[in-house]
Design a protein around this motif. Structure first.
Motif, PDB file in Angstrom:
ATOM      1  N   VAL A  35     -23.502  -6.629  -3.173  1.00 46.32           N
ATOM      2  CA  VAL A  35     -22.469  -6.134  -4.074  1.00 46.32           C
ATOM      3  C   VAL A  35     -21.307  -7.116  -4.168  1.00 46.32           C
ATOM      4  CG1 VAL A  35     -20.814  -4.285  -4.504  1.00 46.32           C
ATOM      5  CG2 VAL A  35     -23.095  -3.737  -3.621  1.00 46.32           C
ATOM      6  N   ASN A  36     -20.755  -7.482  -2.994  1.00 43.39           N
ATOM      7  CA  ASN A  36     -19.608  -8.384  -2.975  1.00 43.39           C
ATOM      8  C   ASN A  36     -19.908  -9.723  -2.312  1.00 43.39           C
ATOM      9  OD1 ASN A  36     -17.846  -6.450  -4.154  1.00 43.39           O
ATOM     10  ND2 ASN A  36     -17.599  -5.469  -2.162  1.00 43.39           N
ATOM     11  N   GLY A  37     -21.067  -9.829  -1.690  1.00 41.42           N
ATOM     12  CA  GLY A  37     -21.378 -11.008  -0.885  1.00 41.42           C
ATOM     13  C   GLY A  37     -21.104 -12.344  -1.533  1.00 41.42           C
ATOM     14  N   PRO A  38     -21.781 -12.697  -2.636  1.00 34.66           N
ATOM     15  CA  PRO A  38     -21.571 -14.012  -3.238  1.00 34.66           C
ATOM     16  C   PRO A  38     -20.144 -14.239  -3.701  1.00 34.66           C
ATOM     17  CG  PRO A  38     -23.586 -13.009  -4.051  1.00 34.66           C
ATOM     18  CD  PRO A  38     -22.858 -11.938  -3.297  1.00 34.66           C
ATOM     19  N   GLY A  39     -19.514 -13.185  -4.223  1.00 30.00           N
ATOM     20  CA  GLY A  39     -18.149 -13.334  -4.708  1.00 30.00           C
ATOM     21  C   GLY A  39     -17.153 -13.552  -3.599  1.00 30.00           C
ATOM     22  N   GLU A  40     -17.251 -12.756  -2.550  1.00 31.36           N
ATOM     23  CA  GLU A  40     -16.317 -12.874  -1.422  1.00 31.36           C
ATOM     24  C   GLU A  40     -16.506 -14.183  -0.675  1.00 31.36           C
ATOM     25  OE1 GLU A  40     -16.885  -9.442   0.973  1.00 31.36           O
ATOM     26  OE2 GLU A  40     -15.807  -8.092  -0.370  1.00 31.36           O
ATOM     27  N   ALA A  41     -17.731 -14.724  -0.733  1.00 32.54           N
ATOM     28  CA  ALA A  41     -18.029 -15.950   0.013  1.00 32.54           C
ATOM     29  C   ALA A  41     -18.278 -17.122  -0.933  1.00 32.54           C
ATOM     30  CB  ALA A  41     -19.242 -15.722   0.908  1.00 32.54           C
ATOM     31  N   LYS A  42     -17.610 -17.126  -2.081  1.00 34.43           N
ATOM     32  CA  LYS A  42     -17.899 -18.166  -3.069  1.00 34.43           C
ATOM     33  C   LYS A  42     -17.442 -19.554  -2.630  1.00 34.43           C
ATOM     34  CE  LYS A  42     -13.771 -16.972  -5.809  1.00 34.43           C
ATOM     35  NZ  LYS A  42     -13.327 -16.428  -7.109  1.00 34.43           N
ATOM     36  N   GLU A  43     -16.569 -19.618  -1.614  1.00 35.99           N
ATOM     37  CA  GLU A  43     -16.152 -20.920  -1.111  1.00 35.99           C
ATOM     38  C   GLU A  43     -17.180 -21.516  -0.152  1.00 35.99           C
ATOM     39  OE1 GLU A  43     -12.305 -20.680   0.594  1.00 35.99           O
ATOM     40  OE2 GLU A  43     -11.306 -20.274  -1.314  1.00 35.99           O
ATOM     41  N   ALA A  44     -18.153 -20.702   0.272  1.00 36.97           N
ATOM     42  CA  ALA A  44     -19.199 -21.201   1.163  1.00 36.97           C
ATOM     43  C   ALA A  44     -20.135 -22.120   0.402  1.00 36.97           C
ATOM     44  CB  ALA A  44     -19.981 -20.037   1.761  1.00 36.97           C
ATOM     45  N   ASP A  45     -20.616 -23.158   1.078  1.00 35.64           N
ATOM     46  CA  ASP A  45     -21.578 -24.060   0.451  1.00 35.64           C
ATOM     47  C   ASP A  45     -22.901 -23.345   0.198  1.00 35.64           C
ATOM     48  OD1 ASP A  45     -20.072 -26.662   0.503  1.00 35.64           O
ATOM     49  OD2 ASP A  45     -20.028 -26.163   2.635  1.00 35.64           O
ATOM     50  N   ILE A  46     -23.268 -22.487   1.131  1.00 34.18           N
ATOM     51  CA  ILE A  46     -24.535 -21.768   1.031  1.00 34.18           C
ATOM     52  C   ILE A  46     -24.426 -20.475   1.821  1.00 34.18           C
ATOM     53  CG2 ILE A  46     -25.531 -22.935   3.059  1.00 34.18           C
ATOM     54  CD1 ILE A  46     -28.247 -22.899   1.548  1.00 34.18           C
ATOM     55  N   GLY A  47     -25.208 -19.471   1.422  1.00 35.16           N
ATOM     56  CA  GLY A  47     -25.154 -18.220   2.177  1.00 35.16           C
ATOM     57  C   GLY A  47     -26.268 -17.287   1.763  1.00 35.16           C
ATOM     58  N   ILE A  48     -26.362 -16.203   2.501  1.00 32.94           N
ATOM     59  CA  ILE A  48     -27.304 -15.143   2.185  1.00 32.94           C
ATOM     60  C   ILE A  48     -26.562 -13.813   2.200  1.00 32.94           C
ATOM     61  CG2 ILE A  48     -29.426 -16.257   2.985  1.00 32.94           C
ATOM     62  CD1 ILE A  48     -29.098 -14.803   5.666  1.00 32.94           C
ATOM     63  N   ALA A  49     -27.098 -12.882   1.425  1.00 31.78           N
ATOM     64  CA  ALA A  49     -26.558 -11.520   1.419  1.00 31.78           C
ATOM     65  C   ALA A  49     -27.732 -10.560   1.472  1.00 31.78           C
ATOM     66  CB  ALA A  49     -25.718 -11.276   0.171  1.00 31.78           C
TER      67      ALA A  49
END
Length: 364
Positions: A304-318
């Motif tokens: 729901v919010n994962g990619p948006g809240e962590a948009k400064e991360a180079d890479i991530g998973i939700a």
């Protein structure tokens, strides 16, 4: 952006190939908890610490067998080694002869002047520095009777011991002033700072287990570093010393002083989380320990919010419900089955690191 005041100006010394002082970066060190005379166990632990980024290692030297073991240990490691000596000056001489890159002593418990001179002469001969280790729990009896175990007592001990060495024309010195609580430790370093240009090794001693130790160390070491005090550091934990190194770098990263290895960010979880985020974060964190490239990795509990809240991360998973997503800079790349999230994330991280090294022509 650094949160640190102007760095305190000090003389510069060298421990092996590591420069220490205000013109050099703050270095991270640790101490083995193996029996030093057990060469195999000690070497294995040091090699693990090297992979975690440890830059200087200290070993206990309680007897002659431990001192002599330094020679064999040195042949199998790459970082400088400090011999930790108490009471018996002959162990300092043997350690230096065996190849120690520095000695850690408390001149006050070495004994009479001729013994201290013998240690200093030996250090001069081998071209190695001495760390004066002042500990609130083992001050000179006369000082403790007069001043207790106060910051003032610790500073008086340090000044006295620095003078002992400098009167012998020895100046390759660093000093530590450690207590088991933050307030005395920080106060002691603050009081000593204007009285000498000797580099500081900082830390809170006997800090405790994982949570208490990290908390005390982060506050104490962080306060000192933020005021420009500290040239080497050790986080003291009743844990695997790899955790000490890891915590040391996180303190430096948080203050904007140094950054080593991937930075992991993760959400605190809420009722929307439908994956075992604690387990996944722990798996990823452990896997990233030996990777030195500086990238930001996000582990988020829901899509729901994962990619948006962590948009400064180079890479991530939700995570999701049976499936999750892989994203880069806030942009969703693909959906992944939940049981493949960690493997695919690590695979993508390694590709990013490889491409970065290829582009830069060297490792970060």
């Amino acid at each position: 952006m650094s949160l640190v005041d102007q760095r305190r100006s000090t003389r510069q010394i060298s421990v092996g190939n590591v420069k220490i002082g205000s013109m050099a970066q703050v270095s991270v060190q640790s101490m083995t908890n193996t029996q030093t005379q057990d060469v195999v166990a000690t070497v294995n632990q040091i090699l693990a610490l090297e992979k975690a980024g440890c830059e200087i290692i200290r070993v206990a030297v309680p007897d002659m067998e431990a001192a002599q073991a330094i020679e064999k240990i040195k042949q199998q490691i790459t970082i400088p080694i400090i011999a930790d000596i108490h009471f018996d000056f002959r162990l300092a001489l043997a350690s230096a002869t065996a190849g120690a890159d520095a000695l850690r002593i408390n001149p006050g418990n070495i004994g009479e002047a001729k013994k201290i001179k013998a240690v200093v002469d030996c250090a001069k001969k081998h071209g190695i520095p001495i760390r004066i280790g002042v500990n609130a729990g083992s001050l000179e009896q006369e000082i403790e009777q007069r001043l207790g175990t106060t910051p003032q007592a610790m500073v008086e001990s340090a000044v006295r011991n620095i003078k002992i060495l400098e009167d012998l024309d020895f100046h390759d010195i660093k000093v530590s002033l450690k207590a088991s609580d933050v307030s005395r430790t920080v106060s002691a370093y603050r009081l000593l700072a204007p009285r000498t240009d000797v580099p500081f090794h900082i830390g809170v001693t006997e800090a405790g287990g994982l949570y208490a130790g990290i908390t005390k160390s982060a506050i104490g070491i962080g306060m000192l570093l933020a005021q420009g005090l500290g040239d080497t550091l050790r986080v003291s934990l009743t844990r695997d010393p790899v955790e000490e190194v890891r915590t040391g770098y996180e303190i430096l990263r948080a203050l904007g002083i140094r950054s080593r290895g991937p930075e992991l960010i993760s959400c605190p979880t809420c009722g929307r989380c439908k994956i075992d985020l604690f387990k996944i974060a722990e798996q990823v964190e452990k896997a990233l320990l030996e990777r030195s490239s500086r990238i930001k990795v996000a582990i988020m509990g829901c899509v729901v919010n994962g990619p948006g809240e962590a948009k400064e991360a180079d890479i991530g998973i939700a995570g999701g419900d049976g499936k999750g997503i892989l994203f880069k800079k806030g942009k969703v790349i693909r959906k992944i089955d939940q049981d493949e999230l960690v493997d695919q994330l690590l695979s993508e991280i390694d590709k990013m690191i490889k491409n970065s090294e290829k582009f830069n022509g060297k490792k970060e």
